[in-house]
Scaffold this motif. Structure first.
Motif, mmCIF file in Angstrom:
data_model
loop_
_atom_site.group_PDB
_atom_site.id
_atom_site.type_symbol
_atom_site.label_atom_id
_atom_site.label_comp_id
_atom_site.label_asym_id
_atom_site.label_seq_id
_atom_site.Cartn_x
_atom_site.Cartn_y
_atom_site.Cartn_z
ATOM 1 N N VAL A 129 0.783 -1.239 0.046
ATOM 2 C CA VAL A 129 -0.690 0.150 0.190
ATOM 3 C C VAL A 129 1.159 1.021 0.021
ATOM 4 C CG1 VAL A 129 -1.563 1.104 1.304
ATOM 5 C CG2 VAL A 129 -2.149 -1.147 1.427
ATOM 6 N N LEU A 130 1.980 1.126 0.494
ATOM 7 C CA LEU A 130 3.380 2.497 0.560
ATOM 8 C C LEU A 130 3.216 2.579 -1.279
ATOM 9 C CD1 LEU A 130 5.540 1.282 3.497
ATOM 10 C CD2 LEU A 130 3.333 3.721 2.897
ATOM 11 N N GLU A 131 3.481 2.101 -1.084
ATOM 12 C CA GLU A 131 3.971 1.887 -2.721
ATOM 13 C C GLU A 131 3.360 2.568 -3.803
ATOM 14 O OE1 GLU A 131 6.816 -0.304 -5.955
ATOM 15 O OE2 GLU A 131 7.328 0.193 -3.751
ATOM 16 N N HIS A 132 1.625 1.140 -3.989
ATOM 17 C CA HIS A 132 0.310 1.342 -4.677
ATOM 18 C C HIS A 132 -1.228 1.895 -4.003
ATOM 19 C CE1 HIS A 132 3.377 -0.706 -7.939
ATOM 20 N NE2 HIS A 132 3.506 -1.282 -6.912
ATOM 21 N N PRO A 133 -0.841 2.699 -3.165
ATOM 22 C CA PRO A 133 -2.324 3.071 -2.091
ATOM 23 C C PRO A 133 -3.746 2.536 -2.394
ATOM 24 C CG PRO A 133 -1.019 5.083 -3.652
ATOM 25 C CD PRO A 133 -0.413 4.160 -3.715
ATOM 26 N N TYR A 134 -3.683 1.451 -2.520
ATOM 27 C CA TYR A 134 -5.318 1.362 -3.090
ATOM 28 C C TYR A 134 -5.980 0.899 -0.935
ATOM 29 C CZ TYR A 134 -4.642 0.116 -7.690
ATOM 30 O OH TYR A 134 -4.269 0.443 -9.153
ATOM 31 N N VAL A 135 -7.246 -0.019 -1.835
ATOM 32 C CA VAL A 135 -7.921 -0.018 -0.172
ATOM 33 C C VAL A 135 -7.120 -1.108 0.177
ATOM 34 C CG1 VAL A 135 -9.590 -0.357 1.118
ATOM 35 C CG2 VAL A 135 -9.796 1.610 -0.276
ATOM 36 N N ASP A 136 -6.936 -1.380 0.921
ATOM 37 C CA ASP A 136 -6.449 -2.757 1.479
ATOM 38 C C ASP A 136 -7.353 -3.816 2.905
ATOM 39 O OD1 ASP A 136 -4.718 -4.761 2.814
ATOM 40 O OD2 ASP A 136 -3.145 -3.743 3.521
ATOM 41 N N PRO A 137 -7.820 -4.562 2.245
ATOM 42 C CA PRO A 137 -8.786 -5.281 3.608
ATOM 43 C C PRO A 137 -7.982 -6.128 4.388
ATOM 44 C CG PRO A 137 -8.616 -5.966 0.622
ATOM 45 C CD PRO A 137 -8.003 -5.629 0.945
#
Length: 353
Positions: free
Chosen positions: A294-302
């Motif tokens: 997420v730090l590199e690809h800031p999507y919503v993390d389940p």
């Protein structure tokens, strides 16, 4: 971060060392063996250093292939002959894969880190017990505008039809996203199976063509950062990354349609390295690993524990691309539309001609 959802991928080539190792399927001759896992995932979706970390920790070689659409992924699965051990389709492509008996059941006993995944991302109606699919990442598809280059206020997809945007939009190269947005804008069900409504959405989208400069689902952010386009319809994480580099960019949650999505781990039928695939899922579910994604690809993390590890500024930029999420009055997930998918594909091809 507010939860977003309700419960409800270059081809891999098998490398053959005759008389020594059959690496592609994890078998051996002459007494030697090389453990592998063959993965197909979206581009710009997993940091390379994490693949190397998994290989170092487990001794399992990762053959990693990237795709740019669900359609490409399905086509490769259909001709791969069981070469892939793990794939990451979007939710509305998982359902038909289950129905067509093209997936293996996942042994969750091999994935103890599943305990970190929030319940809101599990238990879809077509896979209530999460036997065939497990969440990877989630998110939205939103509008992003360069306020320095655009005079008018943008609140909706309808605003993108303004002549001010002539030859200056980048949009997702995705039929379901763009046609669903037009359907919603016209007052129709964004998941309709009615041919006349899908055709009407296509005719509406054709009106936007003079404004469309590029169809790009992979790397729209570079066009936005460099000011080559004035605005776009992009994945939430692409918007967040672009805004990091260009302060003139602003994320817009469209009033007339908010596309929600979730991508999921699945194990294709006949996978030769199923346990290694499950080891990889468990590795990704380690909160420290998931945080790095997420730090590199800031999507919503389940992964709820991973979210707790995120810096406040990353949480804030994800929130900016999510808005009200499932509570948005025009929010919708794409769902399986059966044979109507052929209509969506046909209409999309006509739009792009």
């Amino acid at each position: 971060m507010k939860k977003l959802f309700k419960p409800s991928m270059v081809f891999v080539t098998v490398v053959m060392m005759l008389g020594v190792v059959l690496a592609g399927c994890g078998s051996s001759t002459g007494g030697s063996k090389k453990e592998v896992v063959n993965i197909m995932n979206w581009s710009e979706y997993l940091p390379e250093h994490l693949i190397k970390q998994f290989e170092e920790e487990t001794g399992i070689k990762v053959n990693y292939s990237e795709i740019s659409s669900n359609e490409e992924m399905i086509a490769k699965l259909n001709v791969s002959g069981g070469e892939f051990d793990l794939a990451v389709p979007s939710t509305y492509f998982v359902e038909p894969l289950i129905k067509q008996d093209k997936l293996e059941k996942i042994d969750k006993d091999n994935i103890p880190n599943l305990k970190y995944i929030g319940e809101d991302y599990l238990g879809w109606d077509f896979d209530k017990n999460d036997e065939y699919s497990l969440p990877y990442m989630s998110g939205t598809e939103i509008i992003i505008v360069n306020e320095k280059l655009v005079d008018k206020e943008v609140k909706s997809y309808r605003d993108l039809f303004d002549p001010e945007f002539k030859d200056s939009l980048v949009i997702l190269d995705d039929p379901r996203t763009m046609l669903s947005a037009m359907l919603s804008m016209l007052g129709y069900d964004p998941n309709t199976t009615k041919e006349e409504e899908i055709v009407a959405a296509g005719e509406e989208l054709k009106k936007l063509k003079p404004n469309i400069k590029v169809y790009d689902s992979d790397n729209a952010k570079n066009l936005l950062i460099s000011n080559e386009v004035k605005a776009g319809v992009v994945y939430g994480a692409e918007a967040a990354l672009a805004m990091r580099e260009n302060p003139d960019l602003k994320a817009i949650i469209p009033e007339d349609f908010l596309s929600l999505w979730q991508d999921n781990f699945v194990i294709p039928k006949g996978a030769k390295n199923k346990e290694n695939a499950e080891k990889f899922i468990n590795f990704i579910y380690d909160p420290e690993v998931s945080k790095e994604i997420v730090l590199e690809h800031p999507y919503v993390d389940p992964n709820e524990e991973a979210v707790k590890l995120l810096p406040d500024d990353v949480r804030a930029e994800i929130e900016m691309t999510v808005g009200d999420g499932i509570d948005h009055p025009k929010a919708a997930h794409a769902i399986d539309v059966g044979e109507a998918l052929q209509v969506y594909d046909r209409v999309w091809s006509e739009v792009k001609q």
